[in-house]
Design a protein around this motif. Sequence first.
Motif, PDB file in Angstrom:
ATOM      1  N   ILE A  14       0.791  -1.276  -0.011  1.00 57.81           N
ATOM      2  CA  ILE A  14       0.125  -0.039  -0.030  1.00 57.81           C
ATOM      3  C   ILE A  14       0.941   1.480   0.069  1.00 57.81           C
ATOM      4  O   ILE A  14       0.430   2.355   0.325  1.00 57.81           O
ATOM      5  N   ALA A  15       2.175   1.204  -0.280  1.00 56.19           N
ATOM      6  CA  ALA A  15       3.262   2.253  -0.131  1.00 56.19           C
ATOM      7  C   ALA A  15       3.243   2.842  -1.537  1.00 56.19           C
ATOM      8  O   ALA A  15       3.601   2.182  -2.653  1.00 56.19           O
ATOM      9  N   LEU A  16       3.137   4.046  -1.800  1.00 55.29           N
ATOM     10  CA  LEU A  16       3.343   5.019  -2.894  1.00 55.29           C
ATOM     11  C   LEU A  16       4.815   4.994  -3.244  1.00 55.29           C
ATOM     12  O   LEU A  16       5.657   4.941  -2.381  1.00 55.29           O
ATOM     13  N   PRO A  17       5.230   5.132  -4.500  1.00 56.51           N
ATOM     14  CA  PRO A  17       6.749   5.249  -4.728  1.00 56.51           C
ATOM     15  C   PRO A  17       7.213   6.735  -3.970  1.00 56.51           C
ATOM     16  O   PRO A  17       6.443   7.654  -3.957  1.00 56.51           O
ATOM     17  N   GLY A  56      -7.782  17.441   2.793  1.00 58.02           N
ATOM     18  CA  GLY A  56      -8.160  16.241   3.384  1.00 58.02           C
ATOM     19  C   GLY A  56      -7.826  14.656   2.566  1.00 58.02           C
ATOM     20  O   GLY A  56      -7.832  13.746   3.180  1.00 58.02           O
ATOM     21  N   ARG A  57      -7.066  15.234   1.488  1.00 62.87           N
ATOM     22  CA  ARG A  57      -6.414  13.923   0.708  1.00 62.87           C
ATOM     23  C   ARG A  57      -5.299  13.615   1.389  1.00 62.87           C
ATOM     24  O   ARG A  57      -4.697  12.588   0.859  1.00 62.87           O
ATOM     25  N   TYR A  58      -4.813  14.313   2.369  1.00 60.43           N
ATOM     26  CA  TYR A  58      -3.449  13.707   3.072  1.00 60.43           C
ATOM     27  C   TYR A  58      -3.593  13.543   4.671  1.00 60.43           C
ATOM     28  O   TYR A  58      -4.539  14.601   4.886  1.00 60.43           O
ATOM     29  N   ALA A  59      -3.734  12.779   5.170  1.00 58.19           N
ATOM     30  CA  ALA A  59      -3.539  12.702   6.682  1.00 58.19           C
ATOM     31  C   ALA A  59      -2.663  12.003   7.407  1.00 58.19           C
ATOM     32  O   ALA A  59      -1.860  10.981   7.021  1.00 58.19           O
ATOM     33  N   VAL A  60      -2.047  12.321   8.358  1.00 56.82           N
ATOM     34  CA  VAL A  60      -1.256  11.646   9.371  1.00 56.82           C
ATOM     35  C   VAL A  60      -2.209  11.330  10.652  1.00 56.82           C
ATOM     36  O   VAL A  60      -2.760  11.816  11.310  1.00 56.82           O
ATOM     37  N   VAL A  61      -2.057   9.844  10.645  1.00 58.27           N
ATOM     38  CA  VAL A  61      -2.849   9.182  11.600  1.00 58.27           C
ATOM     39  C   VAL A  61      -2.093   8.198  12.592  1.00 58.27           C
ATOM     40  O   VAL A  61      -1.066   7.701  11.859  1.00 58.27           O
ATOM     41  N   CYS A  62      -2.667   7.785  13.693  1.00 60.66           N
ATOM     42  CA  CYS A  62      -1.879   6.905  14.571  1.00 60.66           C
ATOM     43  C   CYS A  62      -2.963   5.878  15.147  1.00 60.66           C
ATOM     44  O   CYS A  62      -4.097   6.225  15.472  1.00 60.66           O
ATOM     45  N   ARG A  97      -1.807   9.060   1.660  1.00 61.82           N
ATOM     46  CA  ARG A  97      -2.455   9.946   0.789  1.00 61.82           C
ATOM     47  C   ARG A  97      -3.531   9.222   0.162  1.00 61.82           C
ATOM     48  O   ARG A  97      -3.463   8.093   0.027  1.00 61.82           O
ATOM     49  N   TYR A  98      -4.589   9.953  -0.230  1.00 63.13           N
ATOM     50  CA  TYR A  98      -5.697   9.360  -0.895  1.00 63.13           C
ATOM     51  C   TYR A  98      -5.526   9.454  -2.286  1.00 63.13           C
ATOM     52  O   TYR A  98      -5.568  10.686  -2.824  1.00 63.13           O
ATOM     53  N   VAL A  99      -5.183   8.302  -2.957  1.00 65.10           N
ATOM     54  CA  VAL A  99      -4.892   8.442  -4.310  1.00 65.10           C
ATOM     55  C   VAL A  99      -5.825   7.135  -5.175  1.00 65.10           C
ATOM     56  O   VAL A  99      -5.798   6.153  -4.670  1.00 65.10           O
ATOM     57  N   ASP A 100      -6.371   7.748  -6.266  1.00 62.64           N
ATOM     58  CA  ASP A 100      -7.235   6.744  -7.074  1.00 62.64           C
ATOM     59  C   ASP A 100      -7.866   5.612  -6.146  1.00 62.64           C
ATOM     60  O   ASP A 100      -8.237   4.695  -6.342  1.00 62.64           O
ATOM     61  N   GLY A 101      -8.872   6.377  -5.321  1.00 61.69           N
ATOM     62  CA  GLY A 101      -9.553   5.574  -4.245  1.00 61.69           C
ATOM     63  C   GLY A 101      -9.208   4.782  -3.429  1.00 61.69           C
ATOM     64  O   GLY A 101      -9.966   3.884  -2.818  1.00 61.69           O
ATOM     65  N   ASP A 102      -7.975   5.008  -2.957  1.00 63.20           N
ATOM     66  CA  ASP A 102      -7.160   4.379  -1.922  1.00 63.20           C
ATOM     67  C   ASP A 102      -6.526   5.057  -0.917  1.00 63.20           C
ATOM     68  O   ASP A 102      -5.905   6.084  -1.617  1.00 63.20           O
ATOM     69  N   TRP A 103      -6.410   4.698   0.318  1.00 64.72           N
ATOM     70  CA  TRP A 103      -5.384   5.393   1.164  1.00 64.72           C
ATOM     71  C   TRP A 103      -3.953   4.647   1.088  1.00 64.72           C
ATOM     72  O   TRP A 103      -4.313   3.461   1.195  1.00 64.72           O
ATOM     73  N   ARG A 104      -3.117   5.292   0.965  1.00 66.19           N
ATOM     74  CA  ARG A 104      -1.781   4.658   0.653  1.00 66.19           C
ATOM     75  C   ARG A 104      -0.741   5.515   1.320  1.00 66.19           C
ATOM     76  O   ARG A 104      -0.893   6.525   1.753  1.00 66.19           O
ATOM     77  N   ILE A 105       0.402   4.755   1.676  1.00 69.61           N
ATOM     78  CA  ILE A 105       1.514   5.435   2.409  1.00 69.61           C
ATOM     79  C   ILE A 105       2.124   6.574   1.701  1.00 69.61           C
ATOM     80  O   ILE A 105       2.440   6.195   0.450  1.00 69.61           O
ATOM     81  N   SER A 106       2.284   7.521   2.154  1.00 71.62           N
ATOM     82  CA  SER A 106       2.435   8.746   1.508  1.00 71.62           C
ATOM     83  C   SER A 106       4.188   8.994   1.190  1.00 71.62           C
ATOM     84  O   SER A 106       4.862   8.553   1.768  1.00 71.62           O
ATOM     85  N   PRO A 107       4.397   9.443  -0.080  1.00 69.18           N
ATOM     86  CA  PRO A 107       5.697   9.911  -0.466  1.00 69.18           C
ATOM     87  C   PRO A 107       6.264  11.185   0.523  1.00 69.18           C
ATOM     88  O   PRO A 107       5.237  11.453   1.206  1.00 69.18           O
TER      89      PRO A 107
END
Length: 280
Positions: free
Chosen positions: A160-163, A213-219, A244-254
């Motif tokens: 689930i990690a983005l490049p 809201g497309r970027y979130a830091v959560v714990c 990051r929310y990209v293409d309908g998915d939450w992914r680990i952000s760059p």
Amino acid sequence: MTDNNPYGPGVELGRRRRAGFPLGGFALIAVVVLVALVVWLLGRGLAPDQTLPAAPLAPGPAGPAPAAPDSGGWDLAAETALATASMVQFPESAAYPHPLSTDTAGPPLHLPAPTQTSGRVVPGGFPPTPEGALAQLAALEKVGQLGGDPDGFAAAYNSIALPGAPAATSTGVYLSLQVIRGRAGLQATGVVPALTFTWDPVEGLIKGTTDGGRYAVVCVLGQLTAGINGQSTTAAGADCQAMRYVDGDWRISPGAAAAGPSDAWPGTAEAVRAGYRAVT
């Protein structure tokens, strides 16, 4: 810069302690509680209530350097500021079981169900909300920590990690799982039939959002159950990630990795002060 950030100037934000052992909230349990249990049960002569002295960690396998993130449409400065803001810190004793508080940091956070499970290592398709990001991180931890295998966690993380995201091998969870395996004398990776290791979410924290809201830091703060040969113990473990929310998915952000989590036993005054709320 930040759409939702509960860490205002009135909240004391501490610098990460134990700088020589930088594994985040998960490390406290991994090194003290879980290692003590596993080593003792393997007949190494360590009583369950004893602790091990801190020891230097061998570095994890080197991962590729993160690529420079594409700034198109993303506020990288705001993301970095939010991700790297320090979390409130407590004495190590706060992470062990102790009396609960009657106070709360707010109403429970609802973790939505995934809508995508087929063909995935980690369930996904969570909604584009902070709670969706939190649910995605909880799903990663639940799948990735099963069996206490560093490579299993890395595979779940990478799925689930983005490049350009921080390397899985640099995360506190990965490094802590290495510690457990190494100090207990177990094989470094793969399935160990006698070892049980599970993680379940108990509380969560939305540190903040940006980019509309497309970027979130959560714990997430969860309960670990670990043991060997039919004997087990439980402890708490936390992790924070930038999503990051990209293409309908939450992914680990760059970009920048999230600062390490607050270490606190769920439901205690320290957990409330840190901002953790029950999850449903």
